[in-house]
Design a protein around this motif. Structure first.
Motif, PDB file in Angstrom:
ATOM      1  N   VAL A 119      64.624 -75.614 137.203  1.00 49.20           N
ATOM      2  CA  VAL A 119      64.521 -75.929 138.628  1.00 49.20           C
ATOM      3  C   VAL A 119      64.651 -74.642 139.423  1.00 49.20           C
ATOM      4  O   VAL A 119      65.651 -73.916 139.299  1.00 49.20           O
ATOM      5  CB  VAL A 119      65.611 -76.929 139.072  1.00 49.20           C
ATOM      6  N   GLU A 120      63.642 -74.353 140.240  1.00 49.34           N
ATOM      7  CA  GLU A 120      63.718 -73.188 141.125  1.00 49.34           C
ATOM      8  C   GLU A 120      64.585 -73.541 142.325  1.00 49.34           C
ATOM      9  O   GLU A 120      64.455 -74.622 142.912  1.00 49.34           O
ATOM     10  CB  GLU A 120      62.320 -72.797 141.583  1.00 49.34           C
ATOM     11  N   VAL A 121      65.467 -72.628 142.696  1.00 45.25           N
ATOM     12  CA  VAL A 121      66.408 -72.858 143.798  1.00 45.25           C
ATOM     13  C   VAL A 121      65.966 -72.005 144.978  1.00 45.25           C
ATOM     14  O   VAL A 121      66.180 -70.794 145.004  1.00 45.25           O
ATOM     15  CB  VAL A 121      67.846 -72.508 143.374  1.00 45.25           C
ATOM     16  N   LEU A 122      65.340 -72.667 145.952  1.00 41.74           N
ATOM     17  CA  LEU A 122      64.741 -71.961 147.083  1.00 41.74           C
ATOM     18  C   LEU A 122      65.493 -72.253 148.375  1.00 41.74           C
ATOM     19  O   LEU A 122      66.038 -73.345 148.550  1.00 41.74           O
ATOM     20  CB  LEU A 122      63.281 -72.396 147.256  1.00 41.74           C
ATOM     21  N   PRO A 123      65.524 -71.271 149.304  1.00 38.82           N
ATOM     22  CA  PRO A 123      66.109 -71.539 150.609  1.00 38.82           C
ATOM     23  C   PRO A 123      65.220 -72.531 151.368  1.00 38.82           C
ATOM     24  O   PRO A 123      64.009 -72.593 151.109  1.00 38.82           O
ATOM     25  CB  PRO A 123      66.117 -70.150 151.278  1.00 38.82           C
ATOM     26  N   PRO A 124      65.787 -73.332 152.278  1.00 36.02           N
ATOM     27  CA  PRO A 124      67.182 -73.267 152.751  1.00 36.02           C
ATOM     28  C   PRO A 124      68.086 -74.274 152.044  1.00 36.02           C
ATOM     29  O   PRO A 124      69.166 -74.579 152.559  1.00 36.02           O
ATOM     30  CB  PRO A 124      67.030 -73.638 154.226  1.00 36.02           C
ATOM     31  N   HIS A 125      67.670 -74.805 150.896  1.00 36.53           N
ATOM     32  CA  HIS A 125      68.409 -75.901 150.286  1.00 36.53           C
ATOM     33  C   HIS A 125      69.103 -75.505 148.984  1.00 36.53           C
ATOM     34  O   HIS A 125      69.305 -76.332 148.109  1.00 36.53           O
ATOM     35  CB  HIS A 125      67.457 -77.069 150.009  1.00 36.53           C
ATOM     36  N   GLN A 126      69.473 -74.219 148.841  1.00 38.71           N
ATOM     37  CA  GLN A 126      70.056 -73.780 147.574  1.00 38.71           C
ATOM     38  C   GLN A 126      71.272 -74.607 147.165  1.00 38.71           C
ATOM     39  O   GLN A 126      71.381 -75.038 146.017  1.00 38.71           O
ATOM     40  CB  GLN A 126      70.460 -72.301 147.635  1.00 38.71           C
ATOM     41  N   ALA A 127      72.192 -74.814 148.089  1.00 40.03           N
ATOM     42  CA  ALA A 127      73.434 -75.518 147.748  1.00 40.03           C
ATOM     43  C   ALA A 127      73.148 -76.951 147.309  1.00 40.03           C
ATOM     44  O   ALA A 127      73.744 -77.460 146.353  1.00 40.03           O
ATOM     45  CB  ALA A 127      74.384 -75.500 148.941  1.00 40.03           C
TER      46      ALA A 127
END
Length: 281
Positions: free
Chosen positions: A43-51
């Protein structure tokens, strides 16, 4: 430059990636770890929803590890913990390993005109898997054909609790509409909190569809109209399309699909009792 899923694969120590599914930020592969073929979820963790993405991944892996340890072959097994790529506090990608199942997803199998016995086997297998979730106060929320697999030996196995909700934890919102069109419960489109009876509705949808070749509530057309039909329309009795079914089994399917949650089975344990099947060990 390596892609995010190649970096996840390296962190997990797997080789020979072959794509299974491309879901944008979530990629699924078959790979090799030692002598075993496994499934890689990256899963790629992209802004603005990283958390939010990181928390979802943590919950999915924690849940799968907990329930698959006791569910035997009824729920896909976890093969690794969660790994992160980059800064552990704000990773650029996360991933984990699951067992590779033989057999076929329900979406790969022809539906309609299943025998009552085959449909009953599906329902029983699903409800036995759901029992392990419900007893841990978890609702799956996405009982769609791609998340249900018949193994080569006939065992039905439940996959992908990625949208599952721990009833005792705060809900995570902001990225996903829970469920798959055509396979949602009425309360999933009204903003209601998920409960085990929502999964029971999903069992009814799958049972109805394999028996009739139709979905109980047609999701085609305008989404708003589909949501209205799902909230207001009681599916036609399954015996209207399959008059050969026993009254008892047809009644079970119809009760699962009652648009009023209180009229369905409360949870998997109550439905297993109605089916005359013991609680799985």
């Amino acid at each position: 430059m390596s892609t995010f899923y190649e970096e996840v694969a390296a962190a997990l120590g797997v080789t020979d990636l072959h794509p299974l599914r491309d879901g944008g930020q979530k990629r699924v592969f078959v790979a090799r770890r030692g002598t075993e073929d496994v499934v890689v979820k990256a899963v790629e963790v992209l802004p603005p929803h990283q958390a939010l993405v990181l928390e979802r991944a943590k919950r999915e892996v924690t849940l799968l590890g907990k329930v698959s340890a006791t569910a035997g072959r009824r729920i896909v097994a976890l093969r690794s913990g969660l790994v992160t790529v980059g800064d552990p506090a704000r990773p650029s990608a996360v991933g984990w390993l699951e067992e590779l199942l033989d057999g076929h997803d329900l979406r790969e199998l022809p539906v309609g005109a299943w025998t009552q016995q085959d449909a009953r086997d599906l329902v029983v297998g699903l409800v036995q898997a759901l029992h392990h979730l419900h007893e841990n106060e978890v609702v799956h929320r996405d009982l769609s054909p791609g998340n249900v697999r018949r193994r080569a030996d006939g065992t039905w196995t439940l996959l992908d609790p990625g949208l599952a909700r721990h009833l005792t934890e705060l809900s995570l919102t902001g990225l996903y509409q829970p469920g798959t069109p055509g396979y949602r419960s009425p309360e999933q489109v009204t903003g209601g909190n998920p409960e085990p009876y929502s999964d029971i509705y999903g069992v009814g949808i799958l049972g109805y569809s394999v028996l009739t070749g139709q979905l109980p509530v047609d999701p085609r057309g305008n989404e708003e109209d589909y949501f209205r039909r799902l909230r207001e329309q009681q599916p036609a009795p399954v015996k209207n399309l399959r008059p050969d079914l026993d009254d008892d089994f047809a009644g079970i399917i119809d009760r699962c699909l009652d648009r009023q949650p209180a009229r369905r089975y409360l949870d998997a344990a109550e439905l297993l009792e109605e089916l005359g099947v013991g609680i799985p060990s």
